[in-house]
Design an enzyme around this catalytic site. Structure first.
Site, short mmCIF file in Angstrom:
data_model
loop_
_atom_site.label_atom_id
_atom_site.label_comp_id
_atom_site.label_asym_id
_atom_site.label_seq_id
_atom_site.Cartn_x
_atom_site.Cartn_y
_atom_site.Cartn_z
N MET A 67 0.94 -1.11 0.13
CA MET A 67 0.00 0.05 -0.11
C MET A 67 0.82 1.26 -0.02
SD MET A 67 -1.83 0.15 3.81
CE MET A 67 -3.04 1.05 3.07
N LEU A 83 -6.08 7.03 -1.08
CA LEU A 83 -6.58 5.93 -0.45
C LEU A 83 -8.10 5.83 -0.40
CD1 LEU A 83 -4.87 4.60 2.76
CD2 LEU A 83 -7.36 4.94 2.91
N LEU A 89 -11.12 -0.33 -1.60
CA LEU A 89 -10.65 -0.42 -0.21
C LEU A 89 -12.14 0.47 0.51
CD1 LEU A 89 -8.41 -0.79 1.91
CD2 LEU A 89 -7.97 1.66 1.66
N ARG A 156 0.33 1.42 -3.69
CA ARG A 156 -1.12 1.86 -4.31
C ARG A 156 -1.45 3.04 -3.96
NH1 ARG A 156 -4.84 2.80 -6.02
NH2 ARG A 156 -6.79 1.69 -6.45
N TYR A 157 -0.62 3.85 -2.83
CA TYR A 157 -1.18 5.21 -2.47
C TYR A 157 0.11 6.15 -2.32
CZ TYR A 157 -5.01 1.94 -1.02
OH TYR A 157 -6.03 0.98 -1.12
N HIS A 269 -4.39 -5.72 11.13
CA HIS A 269 -5.42 -4.81 10.73
C HIS A 269 -6.63 -5.31 10.53
CE1 HIS A 269 -7.10 -1.38 8.49
NE2 HIS A 269 -5.98 -0.80 8.41
N ASP A 346 7.70 -2.08 9.50
CA ASP A 346 7.24 -1.04 10.50
C ASP A 346 6.31 0.02 9.68
OD1 ASP A 346 7.61 -1.39 13.10
OD2 ASP A 346 9.87 -1.22 12.67
N GLU A 349 0.91 1.89 11.96
CA GLU A 349 0.17 1.17 12.98
C GLU A 349 0.93 0.24 14.06
OE1 GLU A 349 -1.54 0.50 9.89
OE2 GLU A 349 -3.13 1.70 10.26
N GLU A 353 0.31 3.26 16.60
CA GLU A 353 -0.76 2.92 17.49
C GLU A 353 -0.51 1.99 18.39
OE1 GLU A 353 -3.84 1.43 14.47
OE2 GLU A 353 -4.94 0.69 16.03
C1 LIG Z 1 -3.10 -6.00 5.98
C2 LIG Z 1 -3.30 -4.86 6.00
C3 LIG Z 1 -4.33 -4.03 5.69
C4 LIG Z 1 -5.64 -4.35 5.45
C5 LIG Z 1 -6.42 -5.40 5.36
C6 LIG Z 1 -6.33 -2.89 5.50
C7 LIG Z 1 -7.56 -2.86 5.12
C8 LIG Z 1 -8.28 -1.56 5.28
N1 LIG Z 1 -7.84 -0.43 5.76
C9 LIG Z 1 -8.76 0.67 5.53
C10 LIG Z 1 -8.48 2.03 5.91
C11 LIG Z 1 -7.41 2.41 6.40
N2 LIG Z 1 -6.01 2.16 6.22
C12 LIG Z 1 -5.24 3.03 6.50
C13 LIG Z 1 -3.69 2.81 6.75
C14 LIG Z 1 -3.26 1.60 6.62
N3 LIG Z 1 -3.76 0.46 6.54
C15 LIG Z 1 -2.72 -0.78 6.51
C16 LIG Z 1 -2.80 -1.80 6.16
C17 LIG Z 1 -4.11 -2.51 5.98
N4 LIG Z 1 -5.43 -2.11 5.72
C18 LIG Z 1 -1.63 0.20 6.80
C19 LIG Z 1 -0.15 -0.56 6.70
C20 LIG Z 1 -1.78 1.55 6.92
C21 LIG Z 1 -0.65 2.60 7.26
C22 LIG Z 1 0.34 3.04 6.31
C23 LIG Z 1 1.66 3.28 6.88
O1 LIG Z 1 1.43 3.67 7.93
O2 LIG Z 1 2.64 3.30 6.39
C24 LIG Z 1 -5.90 4.31 6.60
C25 LIG Z 1 -4.95 5.70 6.67
C26 LIG Z 1 -4.81 5.86 8.03
C27 LIG Z 1 -5.86 6.55 8.81
O3 LIG Z 1 -6.54 7.42 8.19
O4 LIG Z 1 -6.40 6.36 9.58
C28 LIG Z 1 -7.02 4.26 6.25
C29 LIG Z 1 -8.23 5.22 6.31
C30 LIG Z 1 -9.73 0.05 5.29
C31 LIG Z 1 -11.29 0.80 5.10
C32 LIG Z 1 -9.66 -1.21 5.12
C33 LIG Z 1 -10.50 -2.50 4.66
C34 LIG Z 1 -11.44 -2.46 3.83
FE LIG Z 2 -5.93 0.16 6.29
#
Ligand SMILES: C=CC1=C(C)c2cc3[nH]c(cc4nc(cc5[nH]c(cc1n2)c(C)c5CCC(=O)O)C(CCC(=O)O)=C4C)c(C)c3C=C
Ligand SMILES: [Fe+2]
Ligand code: FES
Length: 432
Positions: A67, A83, A89, A156-157, A269, A346, A349, A353
């Site tokens: 991502m 994103l 997503l 992706r983003y 996640h 890393d 999250e 988090e």
């Molecule tokens: C296996 C990992 C991940 C899954 C499955 C996943 C699903 C998922 N995420 C969102 C919405 C957001 N994700 C955001 C950040 C983010 N997501 C992942 C991984 C997975 N997401 C990571 C590693 C990160 C952070 C990237 C980094 O720090 O480098 C965010 C943005 C942050 C925020 O605004 O809080 C969103 C929004 C959905 C809706 C979803 C499943 C449908």
């Molecule tokens: Fe996510």
């Protein structure tokens, strides 16, 4: 016998067009035949040529898909806007183009503060580039027949975006009438349609835009890039071993008399419940990773799989990591290790988090610890190389699983991209 095995045997001496003349009729090309048929044709028509140790079918592009994350706080706005524009997503229907920018703009200051707190940006690009480069060095030794292996990253983003990677591939001589092999290697060990699925849909989109392919097999033999996919590896022994080693290291930090009673909390996640109920494979695959790690540890400790990073008002898969930690503390359990299990480096999250919020605010920073992320762990890098080598040797285009859509899927992008990636019969079935 796989399609690839015989081809490796004659490499430079017999060209692809010769193979096609030998093996295929105009209506049923080799890649469109049953595997039994392929074996029979290749065994019948190909002269037995011994492998030339110096010859190679390379270069092979090894494309790490993930991502991505903003490398600086200035990139947070663009990261979030991409994103929230991703309907694979966050599906917002006909309001996507209106609501996506609105939500991302509103969220930007809060998320910028989080990236500031972890050093000003996400380390995911640094780690992805390192992991891909180190893996390719190993592959050049273990898989000389597909060497040299060239590392690429496609986020992706965030930069480098999928389209940037694709343009670079074309500039580097893959495609452009010259064919060339590329492997899309997801860096999400467990498959979700919202993560790997979204990256593959994006790759398919850019393939259409930049190579003008609207349909057709991955083994195209028409000068465009020949893609294959490593789409999941949730219980690979090397991945399992690397996670287990990080847990064992962390356990050493507890006094010996307390070590055996530490609770292991595997944290992944979360997913919205509507995605889970659509039949997304991710929860089951994350559970497979956890089960394999616990087996590798000899089921030495009590454990739970818990879910983090819920966003927005929807209902999400639980139990939540943060609630779990507070509930166990309330029950008197103070020794716990949090183990990131669905991301290979890393990111916000883990560093924000888990470290700052869940552990930092628990009131028990000394007894609640986090296992290291996989990052540059040599056992993990070796695992990546082993997974890639097995894939290159297999001649398989993608896993059987990739061909099957979620029971509740109504997304036509999934249908089109899966049809492309399953490569018309080499290793996968297609279900609508
Ligand atoms: C296996 C990992 C991940 C899954 C499955 C996943 C699903 C998922 N995420 C969102 C919405 C957001 N994700 C955001 C950040 C983010 N997501 C992942 C991984 C997975 N997401 C990571 C590693 C990160 C952070 C990237 C980094 O720090 O480098 C965010 C943005 C942050 C925020 O605004 O809080 C969103 C929004 C959905 C809706 C979803 C499943 C449908
Ligand atoms: Fe996510
Ligand atoms: S949502 Fe899973 S295949 Fe489309």
């Amino acid at each position: 016998m796989s399609f690839r095995t015989p081809v490796t045997q004659f490499t430079k001496r017999v060209s692809h067009s010769t193979i096609n003349k030998l093996t295929a009729t105009p209506t049923t090309p080799l890649w469109n035949r049953t595997s039994a048929d392929q074996s029979r044709l290749l065994a019948t028509h190909v002269p037995p040529v011994t492998q030339d140790a110096t010859s190679s079918r390379g270069p092979t592009a090894m494309v790490f898909m993930n991502m991505g994350g903003p490398s600086t706080t200035d990139e947070v706005g663009d990261f979030l806007s991409r994103l929230f524009a991703d309907a694979d997503l966050i599906p917002l229907g006909r309001f996507q183009n209106y609501l996506g920018p609105l939500i991302s703009k509103r969220r930007t200051p809060k998320i910028q503060k989080q990236y500031s707190a972890i050093g000003g940006g996400s380390p995911i690009r640094k780690w992805s580039e390192y992991q891909a480069a180190e893996m390719c060095k190993i592959l050049d030794k273990t898989s000389p027949e597909s060497a040299p292996h060239k590392p690429y990253v496609a986020f992706r983003y965030a930069k480098p975006l999928t389209e940037e990677m694709y343009s670079q591939l074309l500039e580097d001589g893959f495609g452009n009438g010259r064919g060339g092999r590329a492997v899309a290697f997801t860096q999400y060990p467990q498959y979700s349609c919202s993560t790997t699925g979204s990256s593959l849909n994006e790759l398919w989109k850019w393939r259409q835009k930049l190579e003008g392919k609207s349909a057709g097999p991955t083994v195209a033999n028409d000068g465009s890039i020949n893609w294959s996919v490593i789409d999941r590896w949730p219980a690979h022994p090397g991945l399992v071993d690397a996670i287990a080693l990080n847990i064992e290291d962390k356990l050493q930090e507890y006094p010996e008399d307390q070590r055996k009673d530490v609770v292991l909390l595997f944290s992944a996640h979360s997913l919205p419940m509507d995605v889970v109920n659509r039949g997304d494979p991710y929860p089951a695959e994350v559970a497979a990773t956890v089960h394999a790690v616990m087996q590798r540890l000899g089921n030495s400790h009590p454990y739970r799989l818990v879910w983090q990073s819920q966003v927005g008002p929807k209902s999400w898969l639980g139990a939540q990591t943060s609630d779990t930690v507070s509930n166990y503390i309330a029950k008197g359990q103070k020794n716990m290790i949090l183990i990131p299990v669905a991301f290979t480096s890393d990111h916000i999250e883990t560093l924000y988090e888990l470290d700052e919020e869940v552990i930092g605010e628990s009131g028990h920073k000394d007894t609640i610890k986090r296992a290291e992320s996989l990052n540059g762990h040599p056992v993990f890098i070796q695992a990546l190389a082993d997974i890639a080598k097995a894939h290159l040797d297999s001649g398989i285009i993608c896993s059987k699983q990739l061909g099957l859509r979620c029971p509740g899927c109504t997304n036509e992008r999934c249908a089109a991209s899966k049809k492309f990636f399953i490569g018309q019969g080499l290793g996968a079935t297609f279900a609508v």
